[in-house]
Design an enzyme around this catalytic site. Structure first.
Site, PDB file in Angstrom:
ATOM      1  CE1 TYR A 145      -3.967   2.132   0.544  1.00  0.00           C
ATOM      2  CE2 TYR A 145      -2.699   3.160   2.306  1.00  0.00           C
ATOM      3  CZ  TYR A 145      -3.797   3.150   1.466  1.00  0.00           C
ATOM      4  OH  TYR A 145      -4.725   4.163   1.550  1.00  0.00           O
ATOM      5  NE  ARG A 186     -10.345   1.254   6.872  1.00  0.00           N
ATOM      6  CZ  ARG A 186     -10.565   2.137   5.903  1.00  0.00           C
ATOM      7  NH1 ARG A 186      -9.753   3.162   5.750  1.00  0.00           N
ATOM      8  NH2 ARG A 186     -11.590   2.008   5.086  1.00  0.00           N
TER       9      ARG A 186
HETATM   10  N1  UDP Z   1      -5.951  -1.704  15.848  1.00  0.00           N
HETATM   11  C1  UDP Z   1      -6.318  -2.274  17.048  1.00  0.00           C
HETATM   12  N2  UDP Z   1      -7.375  -3.137  17.075  1.00  0.00           N
HETATM   13  C2  UDP Z   1      -8.085  -3.449  15.975  1.00  0.00           C
HETATM   14  C3  UDP Z   1      -7.736  -2.861  14.730  1.00  0.00           C
HETATM   15  C4  UDP Z   1      -6.641  -1.993  14.696  1.00  0.00           C
HETATM   16  O1  UDP Z   1      -5.699  -2.015  18.097  1.00  0.00           O
HETATM   17  O2  UDP Z   1      -9.038  -4.253  16.088  1.00  0.00           O
HETATM   18  C5  UDP Z   1      -4.842  -0.753  15.839  1.00  0.00           C
HETATM   19  C6  UDP Z   1      -3.809  -0.980  14.734  1.00  0.00           C
HETATM   20  O3  UDP Z   1      -2.819  -1.883  15.184  1.00  0.00           O
HETATM   21  C7  UDP Z   1      -3.279   0.422  14.534  1.00  0.00           C
HETATM   22  C8  UDP Z   1      -4.487   1.326  14.811  1.00  0.00           C
HETATM   23  O4  UDP Z   1      -5.390   0.525  15.565  1.00  0.00           O
HETATM   24  O5  UDP Z   1      -2.264   0.708  15.481  1.00  0.00           O
HETATM   25  C9  UDP Z   1      -5.179   1.816  13.551  1.00  0.00           C
HETATM   26  O6  UDP Z   1      -5.380   0.699  12.736  1.00  0.00           O
HETATM   27  P1  UDP Z   1      -6.218   0.742  11.395  1.00  0.00           P
HETATM   28  O7  UDP Z   1      -6.238  -0.661  10.866  1.00  0.00           O
HETATM   29  O8  UDP Z   1      -7.511   1.406  11.609  1.00  0.00           O
HETATM   30  O9  UDP Z   1      -5.410   1.663  10.382  1.00  0.00           O
HETATM   31  P2  UDP Z   1      -3.897   2.168  10.266  1.00  0.00           P
HETATM   32  O10 UDP Z   1      -3.894   3.479  10.936  1.00  0.00           O
HETATM   33  O11 UDP Z   1      -2.961   1.203  10.928  1.00  0.00           O
HETATM   34  O12 UDP Z   1      -3.688   2.248   8.818  1.00  0.00           O
END
Ligand code: UDP
Length: 309
Positions: A145, A186
């Site tokens: 990505y 997410r």
């Molecule tokens: N995350 C989490 N629990 C979840 C999904 C995501 O703790 O069920 C964390 C993930 O590890 C990251 C943050 O939340 O640190 C945001 O994750 P997301 O997948 O929304 O998008 P990113 O900002 O990583 O692209």
């Protein structure tokens, strides 16, 4: 304007179509529906200002008639999705951006690329300003990505410099709101659907990593202002209010009123430790900043998921 939106059936793409139509523009939406869903645009069926074409934009894009603007929003956008579709993610950022830029050149249309805070990778500069070049692992699982967005930016700039295409680059930070897919993985849909179902919230790692969440209505307004501006340099579009994922979990638990427990799960590989946009450029050049409070945006999103899960 007559505008083409790629990824029109996605979360951001569909809100963008609504916003453009509300401003009096006609929209042609393209999507191959691998992560988008027609239910996101079904309310536009029959609208004289909207036309949908199911198309994979990594293949040649043919649109008849004049086009004033192209917004390239097609791409898997959640870490779970781009791990499931790594090659499609690279292709839509590379080949898809190439096709969309080719269409912009052919039609003498302005072009806006949906880029990402992921171009900064796991940032060593905080908050992130547009002149920071980033810290990306090209061969890690997220690299598909990050590098596709970085390549897309490079290609947009090459078309700008070589062919004079009026290109814009929006570096989009974490955005949330209605129409996110409940299974997209997410943090926002995960926590909300877990809380509503009375399940524990899955915090990855120790939950001390930070993110800054922007409500979708603010985001599309920022994108629109960038589109109609004369700016060609990249612009961060996001909400600078930063919080840890643990604090975010508490916020979701509080607003859903579900009092959910937390379970800790492994941190995904290369998960950025911090993320916060510096939006000085957007403030100065676009007169834009987010207006919606996190709490208000979350309430609207929780209501949406209550109706669909
Ligand atoms: N995350 C989490 N629990 C979840 C999904 C995501 O703790 O069920 C964390 C993930 O590890 C990251 C943050 O939340 O640190 C945001 O994750 P997301 O997948 O929304 O998008 P990113 O900002 O990583 O692209």
């Amino acid at each position: 304007m007559r505008v083409v939106v790629t990824g029109a059936a996605g979360f951001l793409g569909s809100h963008l179509c609504d916003h453009l139509i509300s401003k009096g523009h006609a929209v042609i939406g393209l999507d191959n529906l691998i992560t988008g869903a027609t239910r996101n645009i079904e309310h536009l069926a029959g609208n004289k200002d909207f036309q949908f074409i199911k198309h994979d934009v990594t293949e040649y894009i043919f649109v008849s008639g004049s086009i004033d603007a192209i917004l390239h929003f097609a791409s898997p956008a959640s870490p779970v999705d781009y791990l499931e579709y790594p090659i499609q993610t690279l292709k839509v950022g590379a080949l898809g951006t190439h096709k969309a830029l080719g269409l912009a050149r052919e039609k003498d249309a302005r072009f806006l690329l949906a880029s990402s805070s992921e171009v900064y990778g796991d940032p060593l500069v905080h908050p992130q300003r547009e002149d920071y070049w980033g810290n990306v692992n090209p061969i890690g699982p997220r690299g598909v990505y990050d590098e596709s967005k970085r390549f897309g930016e490079a290609l947009a700039f090459a078309y700008h410099r070589t062919h004079g295409v009026d290109t814009k680059i929006a570096r989009i930070f974490n955005t949330f709101g209605p129409r996110m897919r409940s299974g997209d993985g997410r943090v926002v849909p995960n926590f909300i659907t877990q809380a509503i179902a009375g399940k524990p919230l899955t915090v990855y790692g120790d939950g001390k990593q930070t993110r800054s969440f922007c409500f979708v209505s603010d985001l599309v307004e920022g994108i629109y202002r960038l589109l109609v501006s004369e700016v060609n340099d990249p612009v961060n579009v996001g909400n600078p209010r930063e919080m840890t994922i643990l604090d975010f979990a508490s916020k979701v638990a509080e607003l859903t009123g579900c009092g959910s427990d937390i379970v800790f799960e492994p941190l995904p590989v290369d998960d950025p430790k911090v993320r916060q946009p510096d939006i000085s450029r957007a403030r100065e050049l676009l007169g834009w900043e987010p207006k919606v409070l996190l709490e208000d945006g979350l309430k609207a999103t929780i209501d949406y998921f209550k109706g669909t899960v």
